[in-house]
Design a protein around this motif. Sequence first.
Motif, PDB file in Angstrom:
ATOM      1  N   PRO A   1      -8.096   4.512  -1.988  1.00 60.56           N
ATOM      2  CA  PRO A   1      -7.294   5.624  -1.660  1.00 60.56           C
ATOM      3  C   PRO A   1      -6.796   6.027  -0.282  1.00 60.56           C
ATOM      4  CG  PRO A   1      -9.281   6.382  -2.833  1.00 60.56           C
ATOM      5  CD  PRO A   1      -9.158   4.932  -2.826  1.00 60.56           C
TER       6      PRO A   1
ATOM      7  N   SER B   1       0.889  -1.117  -0.040  1.00 63.58           N
ATOM      8  CA  SER B   1      -0.078  -0.046  -0.098  1.00 63.58           C
ATOM      9  C   SER B   1       0.653   1.172   0.181  1.00 63.58           C
ATOM     10  CB  SER B   1      -0.900   0.082   1.308  1.00 63.58           C
ATOM     11  OG  SER B   1      -1.842  -1.287   1.240  1.00 63.58           O
ATOM     12  N   ASN B   2       1.913   1.213   0.577  1.00 64.45           N
ATOM     13  CA  ASN B   2       2.942   2.255   0.660  1.00 64.45           C
ATOM     14  C   ASN B   2       3.769   2.437  -0.937  1.00 64.45           C
ATOM     15  OD1 ASN B   2       4.054   4.692   2.198  1.00 64.45           O
ATOM     16  ND2 ASN B   2       5.657   3.244   2.605  1.00 64.45           N
ATOM     17  N   GLY B   3       3.524   1.471  -1.652  1.00 61.17           N
ATOM     18  CA  GLY B   3       4.531   1.610  -2.889  1.00 61.17           C
ATOM     19  C   GLY B   3       5.720   0.839  -2.636  1.00 61.17           C
TER      20      GLY B   3
ATOM     21  N   SER C   1      -4.308   3.423   0.833  1.00 62.59           N
ATOM     22  CA  SER C   1      -3.510   2.906  -0.320  1.00 62.59           C
ATOM     23  C   SER C   1      -2.768   4.158  -1.057  1.00 62.59           C
ATOM     24  CB  SER C   1      -3.943   1.707  -1.037  1.00 62.59           C
ATOM     25  OG  SER C   1      -2.825   1.518  -2.015  1.00 62.59           O
ATOM     26  N   LYS C   2      -1.468   4.208  -1.304  1.00 61.23           N
ATOM     27  CA  LYS C   2      -0.783   5.011  -2.062  1.00 61.23           C
ATOM     28  C   LYS C   2      -0.678   4.569  -3.692  1.00 61.23           C
ATOM     29  CE  LYS C   2       2.192   7.071   1.293  1.00 61.23           C
ATOM     30  NZ  LYS C   2       3.579   7.239   1.982  1.00 61.23           N
TER      31      LYS C   2
END
Length: 445
Positions: A280, A260-262, A283-284
């Motif tokens: 959104p 979710s943080n990429g 999640s990023k």
Amino acid sequence: MNKKTRILGLLATTVLAGTILAGTTVVQAQQTRLTVATVNNGDMIVMQKLSSRFEQANPDIKLDWVVLEENVLRQRVTTDIATKGGQYDVLTIGTYEVPIWAKQGWIKKFDNLSADYDVADVLKPVREGLSYEGTLYALPFYAESSMTYYRTDLVQKTGLTMPERPTYDQIKEIASKIHDPANQVYGICLRGKPGWGENMAFLSTMVNTFGGQWFDKDWNTKIESPEWKQAVSFYIDLLKNYGPPGASSNGFNENLAMFSNGQCGIWIDATVAAGMVFNPATSKVSDKLGFAQAPVASWPKGSNWLWSWALAVPESSKKEAAAKKFVTWATSKEYIKLVGETEGWVSAPPGTRASTYDNKQYVEAAPFAKFVEQAIETADPINTTKNPKSYVGVQFAGIPEFQAIGTQTGQTMAAALTGQMTVDQALKTAQSAAERAMRQAGYKK
């Protein structure tokens, strides 16, 4: 007002106040307190949050929450149920425990559900997984299979395409090109935390699709086999070369946070995460999310698991009526609607009811909805492995001994991942422990 009138007024006020206090005492004395044990997954946190609605509608019931990490929850709940400790009135358990505990007489039946609950609306594989001898012994809060999540932007940069049903070789190729540890972006994230429901939930499906299994049709243990070695070696190679540091400490929640943080290019895990990584608010990468079916190797079946987190009432509870009232509320169509309307439809508990997937609001909010429904419907706990097997289950063997066997195997696989053991040593250790447990249980002479 004369003195006598004032005295009579004070007496009346005192009597009235005493009556009110007495009434309050009666209400408090009649209030039933339920202790609910659950896992610290996102959907359960939402349930805890929204449970105030249940308490408002049922002022005679008060909920006390015990929220635990998955491995800890399993240990405490299993100990309590086996010893009839009676600490909990509502248990969060899964597809593995329900038929085993029902056979032992440890949990109560749900055999008199109202027409409003609409049992027929519960998806058949989920309903059957939570039944024993045709009777439900737990009600599903959410259900899941497994799938592949990936960053569309990162995959596009590689010049490759993620197939709808990738092979593990394709996953490895894409992960190798995405991997960029200098920028804290890792090619792939997988469960490494030891536990039969953590790393072994994923690894068991990997073993299945590489052609392996836990036991054959005669209960011979098959851990120390070429298929297991190939699957485990591939898994360790993926994480060592293209995974994040400290992967042996990462379970579902840790990988969810990283993806979710990429920080993960690819993540293979439970379908329940789809609503979280597509949201959104949590999640990023919600606008960069792609998804595919769980990967396969040489054998096409058994690559996607079948699981349900469900709510059950232990036989040791003395508060059956109140406990069942809460369980039916938390697993009802009405509760799903409540989540959709308060938290957003993408956050609605997935995988349990046909009506959820017939709901236009949910399907529009969750473009992965039908994909997840298909993954659950096609997961087959019977015909899972390349060769005949003696047990029911995709990512577990549905026998009481498996919890210990799976946990020990998970520990040895984590040791192999961290380099404390070779793959051969880990498989040999797990094989020996499993064979010993099966002999002691009487499966093998």
